[in-house]
Design a protein around this motif. Structure first.
Motif, PDB file in Angstrom:
ATOM      1  N   LEU A 242      52.736  39.736  43.317  1.00 19.79           N
ATOM      2  CA  LEU A 242      51.606  40.276  44.065  1.00 19.79           C
ATOM      3  C   LEU A 242      50.373  39.450  43.715  1.00 19.79           C
ATOM      4  N   ALA A 243      49.773  38.773  44.703  1.00 21.20           N
ATOM      5  CA  ALA A 243      48.584  37.935  44.499  1.00 21.20           C
ATOM      6  C   ALA A 243      47.421  38.522  45.284  1.00 21.20           C
ATOM      7  N   ILE A 244      46.275  38.662  44.624  1.00 22.14           N
ATOM      8  CA  ILE A 244      45.116  39.305  45.256  1.00 22.14           C
ATOM      9  C   ILE A 244      43.871  38.454  45.044  1.00 22.14           C
ATOM     10  N   ILE A 245      43.199  38.124  46.143  1.00 21.06           N
ATOM     11  CA  ILE A 245      41.920  37.414  46.097  1.00 21.06           C
ATOM     12  C   ILE A 245      40.823  38.427  46.383  1.00 21.06           C
ATOM     13  N   SER A 246      39.895  38.586  45.451  1.00 22.25           N
ATOM     14  CA  SER A 246      38.782  39.525  45.628  1.00 22.25           C
ATOM     15  C   SER A 246      37.456  38.774  45.634  1.00 22.25           C
ATOM     16  N   TYR A 247      36.433  39.441  46.165  1.00 18.59           N
ATOM     17  CA  TYR A 247      35.113  38.817  46.311  1.00 18.59           C
ATOM     18  C   TYR A 247      34.001  39.700  45.760  1.00 18.59           C
ATOM     19  N   HIS A 248      34.356  40.821  45.184  1.00 19.33           N
ATOM     20  CA  HIS A 248      33.372  41.778  44.699  1.00 19.33           C
ATOM     21  C   HIS A 248      33.829  42.249  43.323  1.00 19.33           C
ATOM     22  N   SER A 249      32.881  42.456  42.423  1.00 19.11           N
ATOM     23  CA  SER A 249      33.239  42.828  41.050  1.00 19.11           C
ATOM     24  C   SER A 249      34.027  44.131  41.004  1.00 19.11           C
ATOM     25  N   GLY A 250      33.718  45.068  41.906  1.00 17.21           N
ATOM     26  CA  GLY A 250      34.449  46.325  41.931  1.00 17.21           C
ATOM     27  C   GLY A 250      35.905  46.131  42.308  1.00 17.21           C
ATOM     28  N   GLU A 251      36.157  45.255  43.287  1.00 16.87           N
ATOM     29  CA  GLU A 251      37.530  44.933  43.678  1.00 16.87           C
ATOM     30  C   GLU A 251      38.278  44.296  42.509  1.00 16.87           C
ATOM     31  N   ASP A 252      37.656  43.290  41.916  1.00 15.19           N
ATOM     32  CA  ASP A 252      38.304  42.555  40.835  1.00 15.19           C
ATOM     33  C   ASP A 252      38.609  43.470  39.650  1.00 15.19           C
ATOM     34  N   ARG A 253      37.713  44.431  39.387  1.00 16.33           N
ATOM     35  CA  ARG A 253      37.927  45.358  38.272  1.00 16.33           C
ATOM     36  C   ARG A 253      39.143  46.246  38.526  1.00 16.33           C
ATOM     37  N   LEU A 254      39.278  46.740  39.760  1.00 14.73           N
ATOM     38  CA  LEU A 254      40.442  47.567  40.101  1.00 14.73           C
ATOM     39  C   LEU A 254      41.739  46.792  39.927  1.00 14.73           C
ATOM     40  N   VAL A 255      41.743  45.559  40.410  1.00 17.24           N
ATOM     41  CA  VAL A 255      42.942  44.727  40.313  1.00 17.24           C
ATOM     42  C   VAL A 255      43.269  44.417  38.854  1.00 17.24           C
ATOM     43  N   LYS A 256      42.260  44.010  38.089  1.00 16.21           N
ATOM     44  CA  LYS A 256      42.466  43.680  36.677  1.00 16.21           C
ATOM     45  C   LYS A 256      43.033  44.868  35.915  1.00 16.21           C
ATOM     46  N   ASN A 257      42.462  46.048  36.127  1.00 12.31           N
ATOM     47  CA  ASN A 257      42.907  47.237  35.398  1.00 12.31           C
ATOM     48  C   ASN A 257      44.328  47.639  35.791  1.00 12.31           C
ATOM     49  N   ALA A 258      44.638  47.533  37.093  1.00 13.30           N
ATOM     50  CA  ALA A 258      45.989  47.879  37.545  1.00 13.30           C
ATOM     51  C   ALA A 258      47.021  46.929  36.932  1.00 13.30           C
ATOM     52  N   PHE A 259      46.745  45.636  36.986  1.00 11.04           N
ATOM     53  CA  PHE A 259      47.683  44.648  36.436  1.00 11.04           C
ATOM     54  C   PHE A 259      47.857  44.854  34.933  1.00 11.04           C
ATOM     55  N   ARG A 260      46.766  45.179  34.244  1.00  2.00           N
ATOM     56  CA  ARG A 260      46.846  45.411  32.793  1.00  2.00           C
ATOM     57  C   ARG A 260      47.720  46.628  32.497  1.00  2.00           C
ATOM     58  N   ASP A 261      47.508  47.722  33.237  1.00  4.34           N
ATOM     59  CA  ASP A 261      48.294  48.932  33.003  1.00  4.34           C
ATOM     60  C   ASP A 261      49.775  48.697  33.293  1.00  4.34           C
ATOM     61  N   TRP A 262      50.061  47.982  34.370  1.00  2.00           N
ATOM     62  CA  TRP A 262      51.467  47.735  34.734  1.00  2.00           C
ATOM     63  C   TRP A 262      52.158  46.809  33.725  1.00  2.00           C
ATOM     64  N   SER A 263      51.361  46.009  33.018  1.00  2.00           N
ATOM     65  CA  SER A 263      51.932  45.049  32.063  1.00  2.00           C
ATOM     66  C   SER A 263      51.996  45.623  30.650  1.00  2.00           C
TER      67      SER A 263
END
Length: 316
Positions: A242-263
């Motif tokens: 799953l690859a995600i390109i974000s442009y807003h800090s809020g988007e990037d934070r959601l993605v980062k936290n989800a990937f961290r939790d899943w890992s």
């Protein structure tokens, strides 16, 4: 692990230039089936199709979908490509069966260059542009209606959360005061309100930040992303990316936290005496830090300047 950095391939589509194309191609190099959740003009999908992958493209913008289908008509005729109208936050509603899974899934969040350049779409703060900002027909209200009806407390919270605006409360009061005299209708109305609060020296970066915040609210972007993440994860085949390109800090934070939790093996609260969660990681994060565009790519496509790419792989 981060993708190897080499100069990106310059591929300009009729609709917009795909961002971080080389890095995306490298991350999804082993995929045979790809779900492009934000099809746009089909730039990323065209690259996947050229590599022989089978692609399903989803977009909530009917005009973007039509442009992509026109560009990729030969692939669609051969059955290698299909296009679905819908929101990535509910890909099941776009026509995907629950059992359908993919080796690679891409989300390129934000707004395409074509949408910005089309004055009638109302994403820009150029003079005379309508306050619209709807990415698709599924948005409940346009930007004008939002600004003309939202209460002061919610508007202040919106500007603080989505624009990191320190004078959010004052700006919300100014917008309320102005709309009581005359409803907001064009970009000029919002620009004038911003200048009244931030001063005459405020400029394009300030306007872009506030307009982006309104656009995020109009299209329910952060809540939609939060809903989409676990569903898209569950649509990966074993070893899928799953690859995600974000442009807003809020988007990037959601993605980062989800990937961290899943890992992470255990996601239980620290005070819990015994592990009650799954106890094993679901996969691994492939990008230790977000990948950004090279200077060369930014020079050719300024939209890439704020792009941040993260990727995660499901365990086999």
């Amino acid at each position: 692990m981060s993708p190897t950095r080499t100069p990106p391939v310059a591929r300009v589509g009729a609709y917009h230039v795909p961002v971080l194309l080389h890095e995306i191609e490298e991350l999804l190099a082993n995929a045979t089936t790809v779900l492009d959740c934000t099809l746009g003009g089909g730039g990323h999908s065209a690259a996947f199709l050229e590599r022989g992958m089978r692609v399903t493209g989803v977009d909530r913008d009917p005009r973007a979908l039509a442009a992509a289908r026109e560009r990729l008509v030969d692939y669609e005729k051969s059955g290698q490509f299909r296009a679905l109208l819908g929101n990535y936050a509910d890909v099941g509603g776009a026509g995907l069966a629950d059992i359908e899974k993919f080796d690679g899934i891409l989300l390129d969040l934000g707004v395409s260059s074509h949408q910005f350049d089309d004055l009638s779409r109302g994403f820009t703060f150029r003079e005379g542009a309508p306050l619209d900002m709807r990415m698709g027909t599924d948005a409940d209200v346009d930007a004008a209606e939002l600004l003309n009806t939202i209460d002061e407390v919610d508007l202040s919270a919106l500007l603080r959360a989505y624009a990191d605006e320190p004078r959010a409360a004052r700006m919300a009061r100014e917008i309320i005061r102005r709309r009581e005299r005359r409803p907001f209708a064009t970009a000029d109305d919002l620009v004038d309100a911003i200048r009244a609060v931030l001063g005459p020296r405020s400029g394009a970066p300030d306007f872009a930040r506030i307009f982006q915040a309104v656009r995020i609210a109009v299209n329910d972007e952060l809540a939609g992303l939060e809903r989409a993440l676990p569903d898209l994860r569950d649509r990966l085949t074993p070893g899928g990316v799953l690859a995600i390109i974000s442009y807003h800090s809020g988007e990037d934070r959601l993605v980062k936290n989800a990937f961290r939790d899943w890992s992470t093996a255990c996601t239980c609260p620290p005070r819990l005496m015994m592990c009650a969660c799954r106890g094993v990681p679901l996969g691994e994060t492939l990008t230790r830090k977000p990948v950004s565009a090279t200077d060369e790519e930014v020079d050719g496509n300024t939209r890439a300047r704020s792009a941040r790419l993260r990727a995660w792989r499901l365990s086999r």
